[in-house]
Design a protein around this motif. Structure first.
Motif, PDB file in Angstrom:
ATOM      1  N   ASP A   1      43.121 -48.909  40.814  1.00 41.15           N
ATOM      2  CA  ASP A   1      42.337 -47.700  40.515  1.00 41.15           C
ATOM      3  C   ASP A   1      40.842 -47.975  40.615  1.00 41.15           C
ATOM      4  O   ASP A   1      40.066 -47.127  41.084  1.00 41.15           O
ATOM      5  CB  ASP A   1      42.672 -47.171  39.116  1.00 41.15           C
ATOM      6  CG  ASP A   1      44.018 -46.454  39.055  1.00 41.15           C
ATOM      7  OD1 ASP A   1      44.572 -46.165  40.132  1.00 41.15           O
ATOM      8  OD2 ASP A   1      44.507 -46.192  37.940  1.00 41.15           O
TER       9      ASP A   1
ATOM     10  N   LYS B   1      48.304 -45.065  47.434  1.00 43.96           N
ATOM     11  CA  LYS B   1      47.197 -44.359  46.756  1.00 43.96           C
ATOM     12  C   LYS B   1      45.896 -44.532  47.534  1.00 43.96           C
ATOM     13  O   LYS B   1      45.084 -43.609  47.640  1.00 43.96           O
ATOM     14  CB  LYS B   1      47.030 -44.888  45.330  1.00 43.96           C
ATOM     15  CG  LYS B   1      48.139 -44.519  44.368  1.00 43.96           C
ATOM     16  CD  LYS B   1      47.843 -45.121  42.995  1.00 43.96           C
ATOM     17  CE  LYS B   1      48.981 -44.900  42.012  1.00 43.96           C
ATOM     18  NZ  LYS B   1      48.706 -45.557  40.701  1.00 43.96           N
TER      19      LYS B   1
ATOM     20  N   THR C   1      47.882 -51.482  38.438  1.00 49.17           N
ATOM     21  CA  THR C   1      47.373 -50.110  38.604  1.00 49.17           C
ATOM     22  C   THR C   1      45.905 -50.007  38.222  1.00 49.17           C
ATOM     23  O   THR C   1      45.111 -49.361  38.925  1.00 49.17           O
ATOM     24  CB  THR C   1      48.207 -49.136  37.768  1.00 49.17           C
ATOM     25  OG1 THR C   1      49.564 -49.165  38.232  1.00 49.17           O
ATOM     26  CG2 THR C   1      47.673 -47.720  37.884  1.00 49.17           C
TER      27      THR C   1
ATOM     28  N   ARG D   1      45.828 -42.218  50.421  1.00 48.01           N
ATOM     29  CA  ARG D   1      45.502 -40.853  49.994  1.00 48.01           C
ATOM     30  C   ARG D   1      43.996 -40.704  49.776  1.00 48.01           C
ATOM     31  O   ARG D   1      43.406 -39.651  50.091  1.00 48.01           O
ATOM     32  CB  ARG D   1      46.269 -40.481  48.725  1.00 48.01           C
ATOM     33  CG  ARG D   1      47.791 -40.483  48.873  1.00 48.01           C
ATOM     34  CD  ARG D   1      48.254 -39.617  50.025  1.00 48.01           C
ATOM     35  NE  ARG D   1      49.720 -39.622  50.188  1.00 48.01           N
ATOM     36  CZ  ARG D   1      50.341 -39.340  51.306  1.00 48.01           C
ATOM     37  NH1 ARG D   1      49.645 -39.056  52.413  1.00 48.01           N
ATOM     38  NH2 ARG D   1      51.651 -39.356  51.375  1.00 48.01           N
TER      39      ARG D   1
ATOM     40  N   ILE E   1      39.953 -48.171  44.270  1.00 44.49           N
ATOM     41  CA  ILE E   1      39.905 -46.819  44.840  1.00 44.49           C
ATOM     42  C   ILE E   1      38.636 -46.092  44.398  1.00 44.49           C
ATOM     43  O   ILE E   1      38.003 -45.381  45.187  1.00 44.49           O
ATOM     44  CB  ILE E   1      41.168 -46.030  44.441  1.00 44.49           C
ATOM     45  CG1 ILE E   1      42.392 -46.639  45.135  1.00 44.49           C
ATOM     46  CG2 ILE E   1      41.025 -44.553  44.803  1.00 44.49           C
ATOM     47  CD1 ILE E   1      43.720 -46.121  44.625  1.00 44.49           C
TER      48      ILE E   1
ATOM     49  N   GLU F   1      52.982 -49.067  46.140  1.00 47.32           N
ATOM     50  CA  GLU F   1      52.576 -47.833  45.454  1.00 47.32           C
ATOM     51  C   GLU F   1      51.051 -47.705  45.422  1.00 47.32           C
ATOM     52  O   GLU F   1      50.494 -46.624  45.654  1.00 47.32           O
ATOM     53  CB  GLU F   1      53.134 -47.817  44.026  1.00 47.32           C
ATOM     54  CG  GLU F   1      52.790 -46.556  43.245  1.00 47.32           C
ATOM     55  CD  GLU F   1      53.383 -46.544  41.842  1.00 47.32           C
ATOM     56  OE1 GLU F   1      53.015 -45.637  41.057  1.00 47.32           O
ATOM     57  OE2 GLU F   1      54.201 -47.432  41.522  1.00 47.32           O
ATOM     58  N   GLU F   2      50.373 -48.815  45.169  1.00 51.18           N
ATOM     59  CA  GLU F   2      48.911 -48.776  45.117  1.00 51.18           C
ATOM     60  C   GLU F   2      48.312 -48.620  46.516  1.00 51.18           C
ATOM     61  O   GLU F   2      47.296 -47.943  46.699  1.00 51.18           O
ATOM     62  CB  GLU F   2      48.379 -50.044  44.449  1.00 51.18           C
ATOM     63  CG  GLU F   2      48.964 -50.331  43.074  1.00 51.18           C
ATOM     64  CD  GLU F   2      48.882 -49.159  42.105  1.00 51.18           C
ATOM     65  OE1 GLU F   2      47.910 -48.379  42.196  1.00 51.18           O
ATOM     66  OE2 GLU F   2      49.806 -49.016  41.271  1.00 51.18           O
TER      67      GLU F   2
END
Length: 357
Positions: free
Chosen positions: A347, A24, A343, A27, A350, A20-21
């Motif tokens: 984050d 991200k 997460t 993206r 990212i 999932e990460e």
């Protein structure tokens, strides 16, 4: 707009959490690049599916994956399913059917991580292991006779082909040339394994004729693992058979920060088939669902995927973002001495990646 199709197989345990990460991150890469788009399809092929249907993936699973540009793989394994089933019915068929004969594993101490090896820093641990990925000691050849009796016999064959050995060794030489190396470190055990390993050594020398500027240095596997610990700075490109490469890369992960930071690529160099990129930490059922898994290995594997697809500048940005986060040190998962969730850590990575836009 350039589009790439990606098959996502989150798998078991912490696999879905780190995948999932990683998505991200992809993206964020789309935003930074501006002319790149990833179409991602997810497949629930895992041990839960096996318990429900008797299959790790559908009968047409390979056919389903074939059109994709690449595969992102999370992890596989569950206490409820024997490992030989989860591996032999999911990962290995993908590797073999798609001729992913190169398993590429960077062994690199990232900035901001301290190695468990005393007095070894980032300049000492920075090499690559090229592992043969489709035959060798993990060949499906052998059997059991008189099962359950006192005279039971078990035979497990290693299979080394000329083509299979040549292509992985050539890849290793090419990588050494690309990296400007003067030598190629070769894992062997020809003093005790008297057929396959002398053959492996002979093929290495034959292929090496076309790479005269690169000296092959042969290490018996027992000495080689010792040198990984005592003298990691002497290595740049290491090549080994399926079993030896598997053992070496887990040790390499241990000396460079742990399995939570170790990426890998299962690569078909010709790009005739999709390559598969996965973290090597496994499903870690003991921490699954707690939200504390380290996502670095999966995110770094995504970086390897981008490099394979032809975006080295995007791949570098991801690794730079990881290192910036580690150097800052304020946000880390528990395995790295912090308290952040999966997460929260991703984050922050990212956020640092976006600084390079």
């Amino acid at each position: 707009m350039v589009k790439h199709t990606i098959a996502s197989i989150p798998g078991d345990g912490i696999g879905p959490e780190v995948i999932e990460e990683a998505i991200k991150v992809l993206r964020a890469v789309e935003e930074i690049h501006g002319n790149l788009q990833f179409e991602i399809d997810s497949y629930d092929w895992n041990c839960k599916r096996y318990l429900e249907t008797g299959r790790m993936m559908p009968e047409d699973g390979i056919k389903t994956l074939a059109p994709y540009d690449a595969i992102l793989f999370g992890a596989v394994g569950s206490p409820e399913v024997p490992d030989h089933i989860s591996v032999w019915e999911l990962i290995l068929p993908i590797r073999r059917e798609f001729q992913q004969y190169i398993n590429l594993r960077p062994i690199k101490l990232l900035k901001g991580i301290e190695s468990p090896l005393a007095n070894k820093g980032i300049e000492d641990i920075d090499f690559v292991v090229v592992r043969e990925n489709t035959e060798g000691e993990y060949s499906n050849s052998g059997g059991r006779l008189h099962v359950g009796t006192p005279y039971e016999v078990v035979v497990q064959n290693s299979v080394f082909t000329k083509m299979g050995s040549e292509r992985v060794i050539k890849y290793a030489y090419e990588l050494a040339r690309k990296r400007g190396s003067k030598h190629l470190s070769v894992a062997t055990k020809s003093n005790a394994i008297n057929f396959s390993m002398p053959f492996w050594d002979e093929v290495t020398k034959e292929v090496g004729v076309d790479y005269k500027e690169i000296e092959p240095k042969f290490y018996h596997i027992d000495a080689l693992v010792a040198f990984f610990v005592s003298k990691p700075e002497i290595f740049d490109v290491v090549v080994g058979s399926n079993l030896f490469g598997d053992i070496l890369t887990d040790l390499g992960a241990a000396i460079s920060g742990g399995l939570g930071t170790a990426p890998s690529g299962n690569i078909n160099p010709e790009k005739k088939y999709p390559s598969m990129f996965e973290a090597i930490h496994g499903s870690a059922p003991d921490i699954a669902g707690k939200g504390i898994a380290n996502p670095i290995a999966q995110i770094w594997s995504t970086s390897l995927m981008l490099e394979h697809l032809g975006y080295p500048e995007m791949a570098k940005i991801i690794v730079d973002g990881i290192e910036d986060t580690l150097v800052d040190g304020k946000v880390r998962t528990p395995d790295l001495g912090g308290t952040a969730s999966t997460t929260e850590f991703a984050d922050k990575i990212i956020e640092n990646i976006r600084k390079y836009a």
